[in-house]
Write a protein that holds these residues in place. Structure first.
Motif, mmCIF file in Angstrom:
data_model
loop_
_atom_site.group_PDB
_atom_site.id
_atom_site.type_symbol
_atom_site.label_atom_id
_atom_site.label_comp_id
_atom_site.label_asym_id
_atom_site.label_seq_id
_atom_site.Cartn_x
_atom_site.Cartn_y
_atom_site.Cartn_z
ATOM 1 N N ALA A 218 -71.511 -10.026 83.824
ATOM 2 C CA ALA A 218 -70.587 -9.815 82.791
ATOM 3 C C ALA A 218 -70.086 -11.098 82.889
ATOM 4 C CB ALA A 218 -69.186 -8.463 82.544
ATOM 5 N N VAL A 219 -69.203 -11.431 83.371
ATOM 6 C CA VAL A 219 -69.127 -12.959 83.332
ATOM 7 C C VAL A 219 -69.772 -14.130 82.907
ATOM 8 C CG1 VAL A 219 -67.789 -14.815 84.070
ATOM 9 C CG2 VAL A 219 -66.718 -12.585 84.165
ATOM 10 N N VAL A 220 -70.553 -13.515 84.062
ATOM 11 C CA VAL A 220 -71.962 -14.559 83.421
ATOM 12 C C VAL A 220 -72.696 -14.604 82.459
ATOM 13 C CG1 VAL A 220 -74.736 -14.828 84.473
ATOM 14 C CG2 VAL A 220 -72.337 -15.160 86.205
ATOM 15 N N GLY A 239 -84.783 -15.092 86.231
ATOM 16 C CA GLY A 239 -85.003 -15.490 83.825
ATOM 17 C C GLY A 239 -83.498 -15.309 83.804
ATOM 18 N N THR A 240 -84.391 -15.583 82.262
ATOM 19 C CA THR A 240 -83.260 -15.657 81.066
ATOM 20 C C THR A 240 -82.051 -14.974 81.419
ATOM 21 O OG1 THR A 240 -83.947 -14.520 79.952
ATOM 22 C CG2 THR A 240 -84.791 -16.550 79.310
ATOM 23 N N THR A 241 -80.972 -14.684 80.953
ATOM 24 C CA THR A 241 -79.768 -14.592 80.896
ATOM 25 C C THR A 241 -79.845 -12.958 80.333
ATOM 26 O OG1 THR A 241 -77.768 -16.173 80.774
ATOM 27 C CG2 THR A 241 -77.409 -13.509 80.250
ATOM 28 N N SER A 527 -60.697 -6.960 76.037
ATOM 29 C CA SER A 527 -61.096 -8.823 77.373
ATOM 30 C C SER A 527 -61.528 -8.403 77.841
ATOM 31 C CB SER A 527 -59.420 -9.275 77.496
ATOM 32 O OG SER A 527 -58.968 -9.443 76.082
ATOM 33 N N ILE A 528 -62.249 -6.781 78.411
ATOM 34 C CA ILE A 528 -63.122 -6.548 79.795
ATOM 35 C C ILE A 528 -64.243 -7.410 78.830
ATOM 36 C CG2 ILE A 528 -64.135 -4.913 80.848
ATOM 37 C CD1 ILE A 528 -61.611 -3.154 80.214
ATOM 38 N N PRO A 529 -64.491 -8.356 80.051
ATOM 39 C CA PRO A 529 -66.127 -8.070 79.797
ATOM 40 C C PRO A 529 -67.009 -7.523 80.207
ATOM 41 C CG PRO A 529 -65.086 -10.002 81.575
ATOM 42 C CD PRO A 529 -64.473 -8.496 81.564
ATOM 43 N N LYS A 530 -67.980 -7.513 78.684
ATOM 44 C CA LYS A 530 -69.414 -6.834 78.518
ATOM 45 C C LYS A 530 -70.457 -7.576 79.159
ATOM 46 C CE LYS A 530 -66.888 -3.786 76.609
ATOM 47 N NZ LYS A 530 -65.411 -4.633 76.139
ATOM 48 N N LEU A 531 -71.980 -6.265 79.441
ATOM 49 C CA LEU A 531 -73.077 -7.083 79.675
ATOM 50 C C LEU A 531 -73.644 -7.119 78.616
ATOM 51 C CD1 LEU A 531 -73.907 -5.138 83.219
ATOM 52 C CD2 LEU A 531 -73.638 -7.162 82.958
ATOM 53 N N ASP A 532 -73.082 -7.866 78.301
ATOM 54 C CA ASP A 532 -74.003 -7.984 76.560
ATOM 55 C C ASP A 532 -73.759 -9.949 76.350
ATOM 56 O OD1 ASP A 532 -74.505 -8.392 73.611
ATOM 57 O OD2 ASP A 532 -73.012 -7.660 73.349
ATOM 58 N N THR A 533 -74.746 -10.522 75.497
ATOM 59 C CA THR A 533 -74.418 -12.343 76.129
ATOM 60 C C THR A 533 -73.643 -12.639 74.828
ATOM 61 O OG1 THR A 533 -77.011 -12.279 74.369
ATOM 62 C CG2 THR A 533 -76.935 -12.569 77.117
#
Length: 552
Positions: A218-220, A239-241, A527-533
């Motif tokens: 999620a941070v990445v 691969g791409t993010t 503020s919880i990071p999401k798996l979303d670029t």
């Protein structure tokens, strides 16, 4: 086509074990990094991501050596250089931002002296120009008081500020490549966002390339252009993010993604208002420094009250400095409270652990965040687990050895590890030993102080599963301190939100995201990071959230 800035081909790194056996830990890894591109290396502990990142500076950890392949950085053949030549690259063409900024700074020197030191070592610019450039970086990294913060010592700034100052130290030499080694792992979610925003802004302004080492997808997702997935020193997928997050091809990548979707915790039934709680805290006040007029110089906890029912779990969340760990230490008696009352199963606990009975000490145990510092590095695992068995239960000899074997089995570790030192174990194994030591006392309550924050996602999920299993078998109660609301929701029944030493909200964990009303609680949830670029960009465009950040 643009020439790559970094070109790694068939990289092989070996290590020598304590027994003298040689093993290959990086097994033919190849990849490129374009100028201005940020590439993430992800994987669980032991996957080789940090080892590869360090090799880009021509550095190998003690006992390791690059024994195959090539690394090119711009026009430099890093693998073919002498150590003196490599040293000339570090800080100018390639720089490093560590996971622990506190360990990177000398506590006895002022911050400015340390940030500009590399410019003096490499004769890059006069001192006055270096200080002016440092202040520009402080502004770009959104640090408070950029004109004066350099005059402070490291202990006089927060963890998030120190992490950004370590970035300034790495960037002042205008490197082409910056290596980020899990720089936000131990930060709370709100501070993490501030640091990520600052990193992304400065990297974009300087058109620098980056390698971002992390286990947190999620941070990445918020900072990387491409992702390389590693396991056991081998590339599993690249691969791409966007591609990795939405259409992973390898089963291991899917396992990492699945670890972000913890199984919902089934709340334990409430025992009723009249039932005696395992832990009750009333108007607790604690702080640090000399006591004057009945109060410490630095007051941290302010009138904290709550109850924890037997067999249930209480989560305590909040940013760094909110008082979470101070609360755990006050309950454990490590930091005596100066006001208030603590009861364990209806019996009052004295503020100082030295005044508590052995049985009270046994029944409430604490597990600390960093097993590296909590476990004595000079003692074997058997000795570490055996000491509480002797202290609390008088066990010796064969009986103690048999119980050590049972404890290792309870935390799913092989008995063969009993003769090893902590340094010979992985991070996840050390945390299991840390937990087993608490279990050796046969407690009823365990205070878990950020015990998964330094672990990779897969290992952290395994530790949470282990805690649930032990709770079912031993009828334990947990107070789980964390800055990660998603982790708390996965294991806790109820949640306290702390800010500046006070409880600002208390709710059942299952209703936290939907029903929290305090602005700070809403900020934590958002503020919880999401798996979303696009998550971080969207947050930056939300005026309400930006206002909350400014007010907190």
């Amino acid at each position: 086509m643009t020439e790559p800035l970094v070109c790694v081909r068939d990289l092989r790194i070996g290590a020598t074990t304590d027994s003298g056996r040689k093993v290959e830990i990086i097994k033919g890894v190849s990849f490129d990094i374009a100028p201005g591109e940020i590439v993430a290396l992800i994987g669980e502990s032991g996957s080789g991501k940090t080892t590869i990142a360090l090799s880009l500076m021509g550095h190998a950890r003690p006992g390791c050596a690059i024994h195959g392949g090539t690394i090119r950085l711009g026009r430099h053949d890093v693998t073919g250089m002498t150590e003196r030549q490599r040293a000339a690259l570090r800080g100018t063409e390639v720089s490093y931002i560590p996971q622990s900024a506190a360990a990177a700074f000398n506590p006895s020197k002022r911050i400015m002296d340390q940030v500009v030191e590399i410019t003096s070592i490499h004769n890059l610019m006069p001192r006055a120009k270096a200080e002016a450039k440092a202040r520009e970086l402080f502004r770009a990294l959104a640090l408070p008081d950029p004109d004066t913060i350099g005059s402070r010592y490291p202990h006089q700034v927060s963890g998030g500020q120190l992490q950004r100052l370590s970035a300034a130290m790495a960037l002042i030499g205008d490197p082409q490549l910056v290596i980020f080694d899990e720089p936000t792992t131990a930060l709370d979610v709100t501070t993490q966002i501030e640091v990520l925003r600052a990193f992304r802004s400065v990297m974009g302004q300087g058109n620098m390339a980056g390698v971002y080492v992390s286990h947190d997808l999620a941070v990445v997702a918020q900072i990387a252009d491409r992702i390389i997935v590693l396991r056991g020193g081998v590339v599993q997928e690249e691969g791409t993010t966007e591609q990795i997050l939405t259409a992973p091809a390898h089963a291991y990548t899917r396992q990492l993604l699945d670890a972000f979707e913890p199984v919902p915790h089934v709340a334990a039934p409430k025992t009723g208002a009249q039932a005696r709680p395992i832990l009750q805290v009333d108007n607790l006040c604690a702080g640090y420094g000399a006591i004057r007029n009945g109060e410490p110089a630095a007051k941290i906890l302010q009138n904290v009250s709550f109850r924890l029912e037997r067999g249930r779990n209480l989560g305590v969340i909040g940013e760094s400095g909110s008082g979470k760990s101070t609360l755990a230490r006050a309950i454990a008696g490590i930091l005596p409270a100066y006001r208030g009352n603590i009861q364990l199963d209806g019996a009052e606990l004295k503020p100082d652990l030295a005044q508590r009975s052995k049985d009270q000490l046994r029944r409430a145990q604490i597990v600390f965040q960093l097993a590296d510092t909590a476990l004595n590095p000079a003692q074997s695992i058997e000795t570490i687990l055996g000491r509480p068995l002797t202290f609390y239960h008088g066990m010796k000899g064969a009986k103690r050895a048999a119980r050590v074997a049972q404890l290792l089995d309870m935390v799913h570790l092989p008995n063969a590890l009993r003769h090893r030192l902590p340094s010979e174990l992985s991070g996840g194994q050390k945390q299991r030993v840390n937990l087993a030591r608490a279990l050796a006392a046969d407690p009823e309550l365990i205070l878990c102080d950020e015990i998964t924050s330094a672990l990779d996602t897969v290992v952290a999920a395994a530790i949470l599963d282990l805690l649930k299993e032990l709770q079912r078998e031993l009828n334990l109660s947990y107070m789980f301190i964390s800055h990660d609301l998603s982790t708390v929701e996965a294991i806790c029944d109820d949640v306290l939100v702390m800010l500046k030493g006070r409880v600002v909200e208390a709710l059942p964990a299952a209703r936290m995201s939907a029903e929290a009303v305090h602005p700070y609680s809403r900020l934590l949830i958002s503020s919880i990071p999401k798996l979303d670029t696009g998550w971080l960009k969207g947050l930056e465009q939300d005026p309400e959230l930006i206002a909350l950040f400014a007010r907190r």
